[in-house]
Motif scaffolding. Structure first.
Motif, PDB file in Angstrom:
ATOM      1  N   GLY A   1      -3.464   0.108  -2.715  1.00 45.21           N
ATOM      2  CA  GLY A   1      -3.455   0.555  -1.577  1.00 45.21           C
ATOM      3  C   GLY A   1      -4.196  -0.319  -0.739  1.00 45.21           C
ATOM      4  O   GLY A   1      -4.663  -1.603  -1.548  1.00 45.21           O
TER       5      GLY A   1
ATOM      6  N   CYS B   1      -9.104   5.433  -4.697  1.00 46.11           N
ATOM      7  CA  CYS B   1      -8.582   5.501  -3.537  1.00 46.11           C
ATOM      8  C   CYS B   1      -9.793   6.700  -2.396  1.00 46.11           C
ATOM      9  O   CYS B   1      -9.909   7.543  -3.329  1.00 46.11           O
ATOM     10  CB  CYS B   1      -7.246   5.676  -3.191  1.00 46.11           C
TER      11      CYS B   1
ATOM     12  N   CYS C   1      -5.772   7.412 -10.105  1.00 45.41           N
ATOM     13  CA  CYS C   1      -4.845   7.326 -10.325  1.00 45.41           C
ATOM     14  C   CYS C   1      -3.485   6.402 -10.291  1.00 45.41           C
ATOM     15  O   CYS C   1      -2.427   6.820 -10.425  1.00 45.41           O
ATOM     16  CB  CYS C   1      -4.071   8.428  -8.896  1.00 45.41           C
TER      17      CYS C   1
ATOM     18  N   THR D   1      -2.826   4.489  -7.865  1.00 50.04           N
ATOM     19  CA  THR D   1      -1.818   3.823  -6.353  1.00 50.04           C
ATOM     20  C   THR D   1      -2.333   2.786  -5.585  1.00 50.04           C
ATOM     21  O   THR D   1      -3.948   2.097  -6.290  1.00 50.04           O
ATOM     22  CB  THR D   1      -2.609   5.205  -5.506  1.00 50.04           C
TER      23      THR D   1
ATOM     24  N   CYS E   1       0.675  -1.087   0.176  1.00 45.78           N
ATOM     25  CA  CYS E   1      -0.136   0.012  -0.302  1.00 45.78           C
ATOM     26  C   CYS E   1       0.872   1.336   0.022  1.00 45.78           C
ATOM     27  O   CYS E   1       2.210   1.318   0.633  1.00 45.78           O
ATOM     28  CB  CYS E   1      -1.170   0.150   1.384  1.00 45.78           C
ATOM     29  N   ALA E   2       0.462   2.016  -1.164  1.00 47.37           N
ATOM     30  CA  ALA E   2       1.399   4.074  -0.990  1.00 47.37           C
ATOM     31  C   ALA E   2       1.097   4.263   0.202  1.00 47.37           C
ATOM     32  O   ALA E   2       1.909   4.809   0.815  1.00 47.37           O
ATOM     33  CB  ALA E   2       0.841   4.139  -1.433  1.00 47.37           C
TER      34      ALA E   2
ATOM     35  N   THR F   1      -6.082  -1.381  -7.076  1.00 48.24           N
ATOM     36  CA  THR F   1      -5.416  -0.113  -7.632  1.00 48.24           C
ATOM     37  C   THR F   1      -6.358   0.422  -7.767  1.00 48.24           C
ATOM     38  O   THR F   1      -7.764   0.763  -8.668  1.00 48.24           O
ATOM     39  CB  THR F   1      -5.123  -0.776  -9.310  1.00 48.24           C
ATOM     40  N   CYS F   2      -6.153   1.924  -6.776  1.00 50.34           N
ATOM     41  CA  CYS F   2      -6.918   3.493  -8.004  1.00 50.34           C
ATOM     42  C   CYS F   2      -7.077   3.329  -9.378  1.00 50.34           C
ATOM     43  O   CYS F   2      -6.149   3.224 -10.384  1.00 50.34           O
ATOM     44  CB  CYS F   2      -6.662   4.653  -7.098  1.00 50.34           C
TER      45      CYS F   2
END
Length: 281
Positions: free
Chosen positions: A27, A40, A23, A25, A8-9, A19-20
């Motif tokens: 998560g 996200c 964006c 990202t 997770c970022a 995965t968003c």
């Protein structure tokens, strides 16, 4: 759900589970948007429109929904009458041995109530979403699949609210409002009991006062309907009509109307907060 290979970022000690879409990202579950599961939380705040719930509009639409969902009211009434028949069937056993028979009757009645409620929520949502062919069979299937989760969620909900009530009442009312959307999340989103309660707590952020006003009016109305039911019972008895006519028909009808209003408001609130706004409400 299996974790992705990446971390997770935001929480690098946790594995990513999505995965968003906006964006890209990675998560964990805590970083997932509460109203849009594929985004996200940061992106939900950027792109999601602000949802404004009005207590007056929600109440008005709930009453309007009641008049347009008479088939759903009929489902609840049929479930209530089935419960009365079930109680009558258990009565001889209960008189002979109250303890085990009473427990079994209570369990079966609670499961039947959860099943009927799940069917009503599914049927109501189908009609609000204006699906081309709302299917009673589909609603019944949803009820069969989800009634156990709804039953368990109701137990957890009751325990949490009861514990809150013991702490000077207000915490219980607060939890009841914050977790009020859990039935819709269990039946219509397919979430588990604990997940539904937790997600409802998140979704109702910013809508607490509105929902409190709406549900307070609904509960007061149920009390009024219960009083009206008692008056009807007295009138039926004074006219010499059979007592079962009032107990088995009129009283359940008042109770069903109150339940239909309350659950209709839950479905409407869930739809609007999550962006599933019906074409007509």
């Amino acid at each position: 759900m299996q974790s992705l290979s990446a971390a997770c970022a935001i929480h690098p000690d946790l594995g990513a589970v999505f995965t968003c879409e906006r964006c890209g990202t990675f998560g964990c579950e805590d970083c997932r948007g509460s109203s849009q599961a594929l985004l996200c939380q940061a992106c939900v705040q950027r792109v999601a429109p602000t949802v404004v719930l009005s207590a007056g509009e929600l109440l008005q639409d709930s009453f309007s929904l009641l008049s347009r969902n008479l088939s759903g009211v009929g489902l609840l009434l049929a479930g209530s009458l089935a419960g009365s028949v079930l109680s009558a069937a258990f009565l001889p056993s209960f008189l002979q041995d109250p303890a085990p028979s009473g427990f079994l009757l209570g369990l079966v009645s609670a499961c039947l109530s959860s099943f009927v409620t799940a069917v009503f929520l599914s049927w109501t949502a189908q009609n609000l979403l204006q699906q081309p062919e709302p299917s009673l069979l589909s609603a019944l299937q949803v009820g069969l699949v989800r009634f156990v989760s709804l039953f368990l969620m109701s137990i957890l909900f009751g325990i949490a609210v009861a514990a809150g009530m013991l702490c000077f009442i207000l915490p219980g009312l607060y939890l009841a409002v914050r977790m009020s959307l859990a039935p819709a999340l269990v039946v219509l989103d397919g979430r588990g009991p604990l997940e539904a309660l937790n997600h409802s707590y998140q979704l109702t952020e910013g809508h607490r006062l509105t929902l409190f006003v709406v549900f307070a009016v609904m509960i007061l109305l149920q009390l009024v309907l219960a009083l009206a039911g008692q008056l009807v019972l007295g009138l039926v008895s004074s006219l010499g009509a059979p007592s079962w006519l009032g107990m088995e028909l009129f009283l359940p009808l008042w109770q069903v109307l109150g339940s239909a209003l309350l659950y209709g408001a839950v479905v409407l609130a869930w739809m609007r907060i999550t962006g599933r706004v019906p074409a007509q409400a």
